[in-house]
Design an enzyme around this catalytic site. Structure first.
Site, mmCIF file in Angstrom:
data_model
loop_
_atom_site.group_PDB
_atom_site.id
_atom_site.type_symbol
_atom_site.label_atom_id
_atom_site.label_comp_id
_atom_site.label_asym_id
_atom_site.label_seq_id
_atom_site.Cartn_x
_atom_site.Cartn_y
_atom_site.Cartn_z
ATOM 1 N N GLU A 206 0.840 -1.206 0.000
ATOM 2 C CA GLU A 206 0.000 0.000 0.000
ATOM 3 C C GLU A 206 0.875 1.256 0.000
ATOM 4 O O GLU A 206 0.655 2.204 -0.759
ATOM 5 C CB GLU A 206 -0.902 0.029 1.242
ATOM 6 C CG GLU A 206 -1.905 -1.100 1.335
ATOM 7 C CD GLU A 206 -1.400 -2.241 2.206
ATOM 8 O OE1 GLU A 206 -0.209 -2.610 2.069
ATOM 9 O OE2 GLU A 206 -2.193 -2.764 2.999
ATOM 10 N N GLU A 346 -1.870 -6.537 17.464
ATOM 11 C CA GLU A 346 -0.824 -7.069 16.590
ATOM 12 C C GLU A 346 0.305 -7.679 17.433
ATOM 13 O O GLU A 346 0.979 -8.609 17.008
ATOM 14 C CB GLU A 346 -0.273 -5.986 15.654
ATOM 15 C CG GLU A 346 0.538 -6.573 14.501
ATOM 16 C CD GLU A 346 0.873 -5.584 13.397
ATOM 17 O OE1 GLU A 346 0.324 -5.702 12.295
ATOM 18 O OE2 GLU A 346 1.693 -4.688 13.644
HETATM 19 O O1 F6P Z 1 0.677 -5.004 9.182
HETATM 20 C C1 F6P Z 1 1.960 -5.484 9.393
HETATM 21 C C2 F6P Z 1 2.966 -4.399 9.464
HETATM 22 O O2 F6P Z 1 4.177 -5.058 9.272
HETATM 23 C C3 F6P Z 1 2.982 -3.590 10.757
HETATM 24 O O3 F6P Z 1 3.591 -4.222 11.813
HETATM 25 C C4 F6P Z 1 3.712 -2.364 10.321
HETATM 26 O O4 F6P Z 1 3.559 -1.325 11.227
HETATM 27 C C5 F6P Z 1 3.029 -2.125 8.997
HETATM 28 O O5 F6P Z 1 2.823 -3.417 8.461
HETATM 29 C C6 F6P Z 1 3.797 -1.260 8.037
HETATM 30 O O6 F6P Z 1 5.028 -1.827 7.684
HETATM 31 P P1 F6P Z 1 6.166 -0.955 7.066
HETATM 32 O O7 F6P Z 1 6.522 0.108 8.048
HETATM 33 O O8 F6P Z 1 7.307 -1.891 6.808
HETATM 34 O O9 F6P Z 1 5.660 -0.341 5.793
#
Ligand code: F6P
Length: 521
Positions: A206, A346
């Site tokens: 995303e 989480e």
């Molecule tokens: O949803 C899982 C997760 O890994 C969270 O722990 C984390 O905060 C989020 O996705 C965003 O991950 P990143 O900072 O690597 O984009």
């Protein structure tokens, strides 16, 4: 429950206490308000409306002792690899402290301080107008792109500290829903906008798709070189950020020993410093640091994060309460439930222990909540008369958060009334009016909603989560449960792009429904 001496003693005590209502406990021990209120980082935690006695706390502390909470706290702060599945420490506390901690033989403090200095110089320059966009304009808006821990903390802090916001306006893009991108960019000019891409991994789908769209929005208007003036990254994967196209000096790193949901204290917090200034950000860190010190040194019997955790365990494992509501009596704390959902669910939404064996007890309850008083006119009916019971945390500020003192008095009256009503209930001849009461809550009183208190509040919850994880035997610092859905989404996406894909029939069916209603082909 676990089959150990301390858990068995706790269960026997629970059975002996079963017939006692919380208001009866008050009648028996009118001093319980003072006896069950503790302080940490300037915040008062009143546990007197919980279904506990002083004896309950003693027995819960035995469970903590038996589970090795005190040595676990020492290991946490010493930088041991307590995140065993990922083989690394969890040292977010080091980001807000001034202690020398060694990871793999290297003292991490100098680098933490260097990174904090870089954040200070950068955010001061942007706020002061010395940092100019590609066409020489001052930065007036920040688009912060990130999801989960890379967004929830900064968003909460900026909303909570809105009265301090005197820098660029910060807008967030977390969701991959294109509406979020459109909404965030509406009315903004690329020439006066800074994009902050926050991602620990710099690979989250995303975030990277949104970041690419924002970068295109910048370069289409200002040219490819404008990235240097308009896009920065906060990440533990600097190499990936540079590969993505950021100049080295636009990458604000942090270490992989900072968990995503504990990262607001790192460069992920840059949007906070941009919005309220580095002094406010430093105060946020200082509030959290004060709690770290208390957590390490307060005796367990008056250690607020420990007690908050143990009372949560009592409610969950002894009284069978399946959900926990966070009720912020502050409109600026609207994002707190979402933040705590990630932090608690989480971290501790797990069914096997750190060695992979079934935990054997219920773990994290459902965390939910609302902004009060509007929630009183929505879901509080369920809290008072529903067939299920939720435990609640009431969060109030002693001092007002706006100019109208009498509004604040009314706000406080409502907060205190709700916790009293949940506890005391009311008997009436008409059953539909009766409230059973005996519903438990903790009230956390902040002196005021400022950076220091907010930092303290969040650190209290972080450490609560750690203590609960220790008692349950969980590793709170991994989150493998979120991976499966990501993998399946990767299989489904080609089908939505019109390509062949190996799909579950249930998914194929729903894709058909979407297509018949005009969705993508
Ligand atoms: O949803 C899982 C997760 O890994 C969270 O722990 C984390 O905060 C989020 O996705 C965003 O991950 P990143 O900072 O690597 O984009």
């Amino acid at each position: 429950m676990k089959d150990t001496p301390a858990w068995r003693a706790l269960a026997a005590h629970r059975d002996a206490l079963a017939s006692q209502r919380i208001d009866a406990l008050w009648a028996r021990d009118p001093k319980r308000g003072e006896a069950l209120t503790f302080h940490c980082g300037g915040i008062a935690a009143d546990f007197s409306k919980q279904k506990v006695t002083r004896e309950t706390l003693g027995l819960l502390l035995d469970v903590a002792r038996e589970s090795g909470v005190a040595p676990a706290i020492s290991r946490l702060f010493a930088g041991e690899s307590i995140n065993n599945t990922e083989n690394r420490p969890a040292l977010h506390m080091a980001l807000r402290g001034d202690e020398h901690v060694t990871v793999d033989g290297t003292d991490v403090l100098p680098e933490i301080e260097r990174n904090r200095d870089r954040t200070r110089v950068f955010t001061n320059a942007v706020r002061g107008g010395q940092w100019k966009g590609a066409t020489g304009l001052k930065i007036t808006h920040v688009v912060a792109i990130g999801i989960g821990g890379s967004a929830l903390g900064p968003q909460l802090a900026i909303e909570a500290l809105r009265d301090r916001a005197n820098g660029p306006e910060v807008r967030f893009i977390a969701n991959i829903d294109p509406a979020e991108l459109d909404d965030a960019l509406t009315g903004l000019k690329p020439a006066s906008t800074m994009v902050v891409v926050a991602s620990k991994t710099f690979t989250t789908q995303e975030t990277m798709v949104n970041a690419a769209a924002a970068r295109t929005w910048i370069t289409a208007a200002l040219g490819a070189d404008a990235v240097a003036k308009h896009v920065i990254g906060a990440t533990a994967n600097a190499g990936e950020a540079v590969k993505w196209g950021l100049p080295d000096c636009n990458v604000f790193p942090f270490h992989d020993w900072v968990g995503g949901r504990y990262s607001l204290w790192s460069s992920v917090g840059i949007p906070i410093a941009l919005a309220i200034g580095m002094q406010g950000f430093d105060e946020l860190l200082a509030g959290a640091h004060a709690v770290d010190l208390a957590f390490r040194s307060d005796p367990p019997e008056r250690n607020v994060p420990v007690l908050l955790a143990l009372i949560g365990i009592w409610n969950r494992n002894m009284l069978g309460i399946p959900s926990h509501a966070v009720l912020g009596y502050a409109s600026r704390l609207a994002s707190l439930p979402a933040y705590l959902q990630q932090l608690e669910m989480e971290s501790n939404g797990k069914r096997v222990d750190a060695r992979g064996k079934p935990v054997g007890v219920e773990t994290c309850p459902v965390i939910w909540g609302g902004t009060e008083t509007p929630g009183q006119h929505a879901f509080h009916q369920w809290l008072h008369q529903g067939t299920d019971v939720a435990s609640c945390d009431f969060i109030v500020s002693a001092k007002p958060m706006g100019a109208e003192l009498d509004h604040h008095r009314i706000l406080l009256a409502n907060a205190l009334a709700q916790s009293e009503a949940l506890m005391a209930g009311v008997e009436t001849k008409e059953p539909w009016r009766a409230c059973p009461g005996d519903r438990m809550s903790t009230t956390l009183v902040l002196p005021q909603l400022d950076p220091r208190s907010l930092g303290a509040l969040l650190a209290i919850y972080e450490h609560k989560v750690f203590v609960q994880a220790t008692v349950w035997g969980i590793n709170p610092f991994d989150q493998y449960g979120v991976e499966l859905g990501k993998t399946i989404a990767g299989r489904i996406l080609p089908a939505l792009r019109g390509k062949a894909a190996d799909l579950h029939p249930a998914t194929r069916h729903l894709l058909g429904v979407v297509a018949r209603l005009g969705g993508p082909h």
